[in-house]
Design an enzyme around this catalytic site. Structure first.
Site, PDB file in Angstrom:
ATOM      1  N   GLU A  17       0.846  -1.192   0.000  1.00  0.00           N
ATOM      2  CA  GLU A  17       0.000   0.000   0.000  1.00  0.00           C
ATOM      3  C   GLU A  17       0.882   1.242   0.000  1.00  0.00           C
ATOM      4  O   GLU A  17       2.105   1.169   0.120  1.00  0.00           O
ATOM      5  CB  GLU A  17      -0.901   0.002   1.254  1.00  0.00           C
ATOM      6  CG  GLU A  17      -2.364  -0.345   0.975  1.00  0.00           C
ATOM      7  CD  GLU A  17      -3.142   0.859   0.505  1.00  0.00           C
ATOM      8  OE1 GLU A  17      -2.543   1.757  -0.124  1.00  0.00           O
ATOM      9  OE2 GLU A  17      -4.362   0.908   0.738  1.00  0.00           O
ATOM     10  N   ASN A 101      -4.263   6.297   8.021  1.00  0.00           N
ATOM     11  CA  ASN A 101      -4.339   5.669   6.711  1.00  0.00           C
ATOM     12  C   ASN A 101      -3.335   6.352   5.777  1.00  0.00           C
ATOM     13  O   ASN A 101      -2.168   6.462   6.113  1.00  0.00           O
ATOM     14  CB  ASN A 101      -5.781   5.754   6.203  1.00  0.00           C
ATOM     15  CG  ASN A 101      -6.069   4.872   5.029  1.00  0.00           C
ATOM     16  OD1 ASN A 101      -5.319   3.972   4.713  1.00  0.00           O
ATOM     17  ND2 ASN A 101      -7.189   5.123   4.346  1.00  0.00           N
ATOM     18  N   ASP A 119     -13.763   1.215  13.350  1.00  0.00           N
ATOM     19  CA  ASP A 119     -13.419  -0.127  12.865  1.00  0.00           C
ATOM     20  C   ASP A 119     -14.570  -0.811  12.151  1.00  0.00           C
ATOM     21  O   ASP A 119     -14.567  -2.028  11.978  1.00  0.00           O
ATOM     22  CB  ASP A 119     -12.935  -1.005  14.019  1.00  0.00           C
ATOM     23  CG  ASP A 119     -14.007  -1.225  15.086  1.00  0.00           C
ATOM     24  OD1 ASP A 119     -15.035  -0.521  15.046  1.00  0.00           O
ATOM     25  OD2 ASP A 119     -13.805  -2.083  15.958  1.00  0.00           O
ATOM     26  N   ASN A 151      -8.941   8.353   2.192  1.00  0.00           N
ATOM     27  CA  ASN A 151      -8.018   7.315   1.736  1.00  0.00           C
ATOM     28  C   ASN A 151      -6.913   7.981   0.919  1.00  0.00           C
ATOM     29  O   ASN A 151      -6.172   8.788   1.446  1.00  0.00           O
ATOM     30  CB  ASN A 151      -8.778   6.243   0.962  1.00  0.00           C
ATOM     31  CG  ASN A 151      -8.190   4.860   1.154  1.00  0.00           C
ATOM     32  OD1 ASN A 151      -6.981   4.699   1.226  1.00  0.00           O
ATOM     33  ND2 ASN A 151      -9.041   3.852   1.231  1.00  0.00           N
ATOM     34  N   ASP A 201      -9.693   4.112  -3.632  1.00  0.00           N
ATOM     35  CA  ASP A 201      -8.667   3.844  -2.620  1.00  0.00           C
ATOM     36  C   ASP A 201      -7.457   4.739  -2.906  1.00  0.00           C
ATOM     37  O   ASP A 201      -7.562   5.945  -2.854  1.00  0.00           O
ATOM     38  CB  ASP A 201      -8.324   2.355  -2.642  1.00  0.00           C
ATOM     39  CG  ASP A 201      -7.686   1.879  -1.347  1.00  0.00           C
ATOM     40  OD1 ASP A 201      -6.743   2.531  -0.869  1.00  0.00           O
ATOM     41  OD2 ASP A 201      -8.106   0.842  -0.811  1.00  0.00           O
TER      42      ASP A 201
END
Length: 278
Positions: A17, A101, A119, A151, A201
C-alpha cells in the site's frame, strides 16, 4: 473498460500500500508485514527501508528528502532520520478517531493525513473523521472534518489543490480543497463521484493534474481528468494503491493483493507490484 496485461514486478508480499515514486524508485508499505520497502525497477532490487510496528501505511517525503510514514495503529507519523533512526514526527492520537491511513506531503513539508474513523466495515456507515495537517515542525491541526474514510491523497503540481478519496461516502467520491498559503483548506467541493461498484482507494497524480484511482472491489484503475470526468478505465486485479513513475513518469505502478484482512493476507502472501504503461 480496457483490458491490459500488467507486468508483474514483485510477488510474495503481504499487503502492499501507500506507493510513492521517489528518487528513481518505488517506495511502498507492506502494511501487515510492518515494513517499508524500496524497489528499484531498473536494477530489480528490493530493499527494506524501515520496520514500522503497528501497520505502516501512507508515505511522503520532506523537502530535504527524509521519509515520513504513518504508523496506523498508534496514530503517529514517524520520520526516518539519515542515521536510520525512526522517530516520532507527530502524534495524532488526540485528533484521529481510529487508525491512520494514507498521507500526502506537499512541497512545503506539510503532511495531510487521513484515518479510518472507526473499525466498522460496509454496509455499516463509517464514523465521520478528521483530516489532519502536520506542519514541518510536527504541529498538528484539524484541516477538515466529516471525512468518510479519507483514503488516497494527492496535491496538484502547483501545490494549490488537495484531492482526497472518500472511500465510504455514498457514492464514493474525490473531494477537492483549495490550499491557502498558510495551509488552511477552503472551498471544499466534489471533484468526481463514482458508480456504486467503485470504492476509491489509493491515488496518484500526473503532471497534467489528472488523477489515477485504484478501485480494488471493482477490479480496475480509473483516470479522472482535472475537470472530474472519468476518461479511462483499465481492468487490474485487486488494486489498492497506484503511483506514476519510471524514467518519464509514464509507468503506472499498482499495489495489488487478493486479501486486505490482516490474517488472510499474512497467510496468502498474494501481494504484488504490477506495472502498466497506459
Amino acid at each position: 473498460m480496457t483490458t491490459a496485461t500488467p507486468e508483474i514486478l514483485l510477488t510474495d508480499l503481504v499487503f502492499p500500500e501507500g506507493a510513492r515514486w521517489h528518487e528513481d524508485a518505488l517506495w511502498f508499505s507492506d502494511v501487515h508485514a510492518d515494513v517499508v520497502l524500496r524497489f528499484d525497477p531498473a536494477a530489480g532490487r528490493l530493499d527494506r527501508v524501515a520496520a514500522v510496528p503497528g501497520g505502516p501505511a501512507g508515505l511522503g517525503f520532506l523537502p530535504d528528502g527524509r521519509l515520513l510514514v504513518t504508523a496506523g495503529h498508534d496514530r503517529t507519523v514517524r520520520r526516518l532520520e539519515r542515521d536510520g533512526r525512526l522517530v516520532v514526527h507527530a502524534d495524532l492520537s488526540d485528533l484521529a478517531s481510529w487508525h491512520l491511513n494514507d498521507m500526502a506531503v506537499d512541497g512545503h513539508g506539510r503532511a495531510w493525513v487521513g484515518n479510518y474513523g472507526d473499525d466498522s466495515a460496509p454496509p455499516a456507515p463509517p464514523r465521520p473523521a478528521n483530516l489532519v495537517r502536520v506542519d514541518p515542525d510536527g504541529t498538528t491541526t484539524v484541516a477538515a472534518g466529516e471525512m468518510l474514510f479519507a483514503n488516497g491523497i494527492v496535491v496538484t503540481a502547483d501545490g494549490g489543490t488537495l484531492i482526497v478519496a472518500e472511500t465510504r461516502s455514498t457514492p464514493g467520491r474525490l473531494t477537492a480543497f483549495t490550499i491557502l498559503s498558510d495551509g488552511t483548506l477552503t472551498d471544499r467541493r466534489t471533484l468526481c463521484t463514482f458508480a456504486p461498484s467503485v470504492l476509491p482507494d489509493g491515488l496518484t497524480i500526473a503532471a497534467d493534474d489528472a488523477v489515477w484511482v485504484a478501485s480494488p472491489f471493482s477490479g480496475e484503475v480509473l483516470r479522472v481528468d482535472p475537470g472530474g470526468a472519468v476518461t479511462d478505465r483499465i481492468e487490474v486485479p485487486h488494486p489498492y494503491a497506484v503511483a506514476l513513475g519510471g524514467r518519464r513518469g509514464e509507468d503506472l505502478f499498482v499495489c495489488s493483493a487478493d486479501h486486505w484482512e490482516p490474517d488472510l493476507a499474512r497467510t496468502a502472501r498474494s501481494g504484488k507490484i504490477l506495472r502498466l504503461r497506459p
